[in-house]
Design an enzyme around this catalytic site. Structure first.
Site, PDB file in Angstrom:
ATOM      1  N   SER A  18       0.766  -1.242   0.084  1.00  0.00           N
ATOM      2  CA  SER A  18       0.288   0.130   0.097  1.00  0.00           C
ATOM      3  C   SER A  18       0.809   0.903   0.263  1.00  0.00           C
ATOM      4  O   SER A  18       0.570   2.272  -1.133  1.00  0.00           O
ATOM      5  CB  SER A  18      -0.937  -0.293   1.211  1.00  0.00           C
ATOM      6  OG  SER A  18      -2.066  -0.493   1.201  1.00  0.00           O
ATOM      7  N   LYS A  67      -9.984  -5.800   9.824  1.00  0.00           N
ATOM      8  CA  LYS A  67     -10.806  -5.349   9.347  1.00  0.00           C
ATOM      9  C   LYS A  67     -12.433  -5.750   9.328  1.00  0.00           C
ATOM     10  O   LYS A  67     -13.353  -5.020   8.340  1.00  0.00           O
ATOM     11  CB  LYS A  67     -10.243  -6.974   7.030  1.00  0.00           C
ATOM     12  CG  LYS A  67      -9.458  -5.739   6.648  1.00  0.00           C
ATOM     13  CD  LYS A  67      -9.512  -7.029   5.555  1.00  0.00           C
ATOM     14  CE  LYS A  67      -8.364  -6.241   4.808  1.00  0.00           C
ATOM     15  NZ  LYS A  67      -8.409  -6.560   3.378  1.00  0.00           N
ATOM     16  N   ASN A  88     -11.487  -2.247   4.168  1.00  0.00           N
ATOM     17  CA  ASN A  88     -10.373  -1.919   4.120  1.00  0.00           C
ATOM     18  C   ASN A  88      -9.935  -0.791   3.805  1.00  0.00           C
ATOM     19  O   ASN A  88      -8.739  -0.390   3.387  1.00  0.00           O
ATOM     20  CB  ASN A  88      -9.076  -2.577   2.549  1.00  0.00           C
ATOM     21  CG  ASN A  88      -9.793  -2.206   1.476  1.00  0.00           C
ATOM     22  OD1 ASN A  88     -11.091  -1.521   1.251  1.00  0.00           O
ATOM     23  ND2 ASN A  88      -9.204  -2.772   0.816  1.00  0.00           N
ATOM     24  N   GLY A 129     -10.446 -18.560   0.092  1.00  0.00           N
ATOM     25  CA  GLY A 129     -10.983 -18.038   1.570  1.00  0.00           C
ATOM     26  C   GLY A 129     -10.887 -16.480   1.151  1.00  0.00           C
ATOM     27  O   GLY A 129     -12.360 -16.740   0.871  1.00  0.00           O
ATOM     28  N   GLY A 130     -10.461 -15.843   2.258  1.00  0.00           N
ATOM     29  CA  GLY A 130     -10.800 -14.363   2.272  1.00  0.00           C
ATOM     30  C   GLY A 130     -10.758 -13.525   0.385  1.00  0.00           C
ATOM     31  O   GLY A 130     -11.587 -12.906   0.091  1.00  0.00           O
ATOM     32  N   ALA A 131     -10.123 -14.004  -0.619  1.00  0.00           N
ATOM     33  CA  ALA A 131      -9.934 -13.353  -1.694  1.00  0.00           C
ATOM     34  C   ALA A 131     -11.205 -14.035  -2.565  1.00  0.00           C
ATOM     35  O   ALA A 131     -11.605 -13.010  -3.155  1.00  0.00           O
ATOM     36  CB  ALA A 131      -9.000 -13.567  -2.301  1.00  0.00           C
TER      37      ALA A 131
HETATM   38  P1  NAP Z   1      -6.602 -17.808   2.157  1.00  0.00           P
HETATM   39  O1  NAP Z   1      -8.138 -16.869   2.918  1.00  0.00           O
HETATM   40  O2  NAP Z   1      -5.232 -18.350   2.966  1.00  0.00           O
HETATM   41  O3  NAP Z   1      -7.299 -18.557   1.190  1.00  0.00           O
HETATM   42  C1  NAP Z   1      -6.197 -19.732   0.168  1.00  0.00           C
HETATM   43  C2  NAP Z   1      -7.724 -20.632  -0.425  1.00  0.00           C
HETATM   44  O4  NAP Z   1      -6.877 -21.751  -1.842  1.00  0.00           O
HETATM   45  C3  NAP Z   1      -7.976 -20.990   0.446  1.00  0.00           C
HETATM   46  O5  NAP Z   1      -9.276 -21.720   0.297  1.00  0.00           O
HETATM   47  C4  NAP Z   1      -7.417 -22.893   0.669  1.00  0.00           C
HETATM   48  O6  NAP Z   1      -8.128 -24.163   0.634  1.00  0.00           O
HETATM   49  C5  NAP Z   1      -6.988 -22.729  -0.790  1.00  0.00           C
HETATM   50  N1  NAP Z   1      -5.660 -23.891  -1.015  1.00  0.00           N
HETATM   51  C6  NAP Z   1      -4.218 -23.687  -0.266  1.00  0.00           C
HETATM   52  N2  NAP Z   1      -3.433 -24.409  -0.214  1.00  0.00           N
HETATM   53  C7  NAP Z   1      -4.548 -25.399  -1.773  1.00  0.00           C
HETATM   54  C8  NAP Z   1      -3.988 -26.370  -2.069  1.00  0.00           C
HETATM   55  N3  NAP Z   1      -2.059 -26.941  -1.747  1.00  0.00           N
HETATM   56  N4  NAP Z   1      -4.435 -27.028  -2.845  1.00  0.00           N
HETATM   57  C9  NAP Z   1      -5.483 -26.640  -2.868  1.00  0.00           C
HETATM   58  N5  NAP Z   1      -6.373 -25.620  -2.260  1.00  0.00           N
HETATM   59  C10 NAP Z   1      -5.411 -24.105  -1.420  1.00  0.00           C
HETATM   60  O7  NAP Z   1      -5.994 -17.079   0.870  1.00  0.00           O
HETATM   61  P2  NAP Z   1      -6.657 -15.361   0.162  1.00  0.00           P
HETATM   62  O8  NAP Z   1      -6.462 -14.397   0.840  1.00  0.00           O
HETATM   63  O9  NAP Z   1      -8.451 -15.764  -0.230  1.00  0.00           O
HETATM   64  O10 NAP Z   1      -5.419 -15.100  -0.948  1.00  0.00           O
HETATM   65  C11 NAP Z   1      -5.758 -16.035  -1.806  1.00  0.00           C
HETATM   66  C12 NAP Z   1      -4.859 -16.081  -2.950  1.00  0.00           C
HETATM   67  O11 NAP Z   1      -5.436 -14.836  -3.758  1.00  0.00           O
HETATM   68  C13 NAP Z   1      -3.474 -15.797  -3.374  1.00  0.00           C
HETATM   69  O12 NAP Z   1      -2.924 -15.905  -3.771  1.00  0.00           O
HETATM   70  C14 NAP Z   1      -3.317 -14.613  -2.553  1.00  0.00           C
HETATM   71  O13 NAP Z   1      -2.235 -13.987  -3.151  1.00  0.00           O
HETATM   72  C15 NAP Z   1      -4.347 -13.866  -3.799  1.00  0.00           C
HETATM   73  N6  NAP Z   1      -5.111 -12.570  -3.778  1.00  0.00           N
HETATM   74  C16 NAP Z   1      -4.526 -11.390  -4.706  1.00  0.00           C
HETATM   75  C17 NAP Z   1      -5.249 -10.085  -4.202  1.00  0.00           C
HETATM   76  C18 NAP Z   1      -4.793  -9.995  -5.488  1.00  0.00           C
HETATM   77  O14 NAP Z   1      -5.060  -7.914  -5.270  1.00  0.00           O
HETATM   78  N7  NAP Z   1      -4.160  -9.678  -6.524  1.00  0.00           N
HETATM   79  C19 NAP Z   1      -5.555  -9.745  -3.843  1.00  0.00           C
HETATM   80  C20 NAP Z   1      -6.312 -11.186  -2.405  1.00  0.00           C
HETATM   81  C21 NAP Z   1      -5.904 -12.158  -2.668  1.00  0.00           C
HETATM   82  P3  NAP Z   1      -8.831 -24.256   2.131  1.00  0.00           P
HETATM   83  O15 NAP Z   1     -10.196 -23.566   2.510  1.00  0.00           O
HETATM   84  O16 NAP Z   1      -8.964 -25.854   1.642  1.00  0.00           O
HETATM   85  O17 NAP Z   1      -7.191 -24.643   3.275  1.00  0.00           O
END
Ligand code: NAP
Length: 281
Positions: A18, A67, A88, A129-131
């Site tokens: 940020s 958040k 946020n 997850g959150g995203a």
């Molecule tokens: P999170 O809340 O930790 O959620 C991760 C998700 O991925 C969960 O549903 C998890 O499943 C799944 N997962 C993790 N490892 C896995 C595996 N080995 N096989 C299958 N599924 C798996 O993370 P998040 O914050 O949502 O972020 C997710 C992605 O989005 C990240 O790569 C992050 O960098 C990206 N992101 C990008 C932006 C952007 O501005 N571009 C913003 C936010 C996030 P389970 O529920 O089974 O654990």
């Protein structure tokens, strides 16, 4: 000219991009500003808010773990933040706190700028997850017809589905068979898992589900590091349009600046400036 004073608060807060995004914008606009990273631990939010009001802070961005906790302190909350149950961005004006969520806007703008219209479309999301939650709820707000969420832990996908009231919504388990089935009538496929991200030692083991994705679909990976994950490379090789998470990251920041500064901004120009800065970072 009055100095603009903005903060990013969280714990940890040192990893956040940020400050680079907002400092680039404020510098480009020729504004006098101070931008601070402030470590605020869980339970210390009220103290920070009192201090922010006292010191005349114009606004702040929030990351983990605040958040949700911020919501009880707000005088106003916008539609997205209410839907996501997460804030946020907070604008401080006349001592009042106005809460927003710009993540969904960042996501929707990134997709729409690629010529994709959500209205009546089928969206498939990998991860819950959150995203994934933000992306699913925003897709519904934007008019998606059907949303399918596939996740390793089925229950998390079901929890998001329960929040989707207006569109057709389905949860399924994350495996090649279920993903293939979901892709048969998909218009936008989104990876919202960290599979393939730099620093994560796991990647998609089987990408054969792309056999079932119909031509003309957009393939979107929320990951921005690396620029092209194996998921996106495979999609590109098969002739699909691809998009990485860089634009979402930048647009959510630019939308926050629009709120902080209460003015329209030249998003395409500022996006390029921020990209340059982040690449050198
Ligand atoms: P999170 O809340 O930790 O959620 C991760 C998700 O991925 C969960 O549903 C998890 O499943 C799944 N997962 C993790 N490892 C896995 C595996 N080995 N096989 C299958 N599924 C798996 O993370 P998040 O914050 O949502 O972020 C997710 C992605 O989005 C990240 O790569 C992050 O960098 C990206 N992101 C990008 C932006 C952007 O501005 N571009 C913003 C936010 C996030 P389970 O529920 O089974 O654990």
């Amino acid at each position: 000219m009055q100095k603009i004073r903005l903060d990013i608060i969280g714990d940890p807060v040192s990893h956040s991009k940020s400050p680079i995004i907002h400092s680039t914008v404020l510098t480009e606009l020729g504004l006098d500003f101070e931008y601070r990273r402030v470590r605020v631990k869980k339970g210390e939010l009220k103290d920070y808010i009192d201090e922010a009001r006292e010191q005349g802070i114009n606004g702040f961005s929030l990351t983990m773990p605040h958040k949700k906790d911020i919501i009880e302190f707000l005088d106003y909350i916008d539609e997205d933040a209410k839907a996501f149950d997460a804030v946020n961005t907070v604008k401080v004006k006349d001592g009042k706190l106005f809460g927003y969520n710009t993540d969904g806007q960042g996501f929707a703008l990134a997709v729409k700028n690629r010529g994709f219209d959500f209205e009546g479309k089928n969206i498939v999301i990998l991860g819950a997850g959150g995203a994934a939650s933000t992306v699913a709820l925003k897709s519904e707000i934007e008019g998606a017809k059907k949303i399918t969420i596939l996740n390793r832990t089925l229950q998390s996908a079901q929890s998001i589905i329960e929040k989707l009231g207006k569109c057709e919504a389905t949860a399924d388990i994350f495996n090649t068979y279920a993903i293939s089935k979901a892709l048969m009538d998909c218009d936008l496929l989104i990876n919202a898992t960290p599979l393939g991200m730099t620093g994560v030692d796991k990647d998609f083991e089987d990408l054969s589900f792309f056999d079932y994705l119909r031509g003309g679909s957009l393939v979107y990976d929320l990951i921005y590091n690396p620029e092209e994950t194996s998921f996106l490379k495979e999609a590109k090789n098969r002739g699909f349009e691809i998009l990485n998470g860089f634009d979402m990251l930048i647009y959510q920041g630019l939308w926050a600046d629009k709120i902080f500064l209460e003015r329209d901004l030249d998003f395409p120009y500022l996006k390029e400036k921020i990209k340059e800065k982040l690449k050198n970072f």
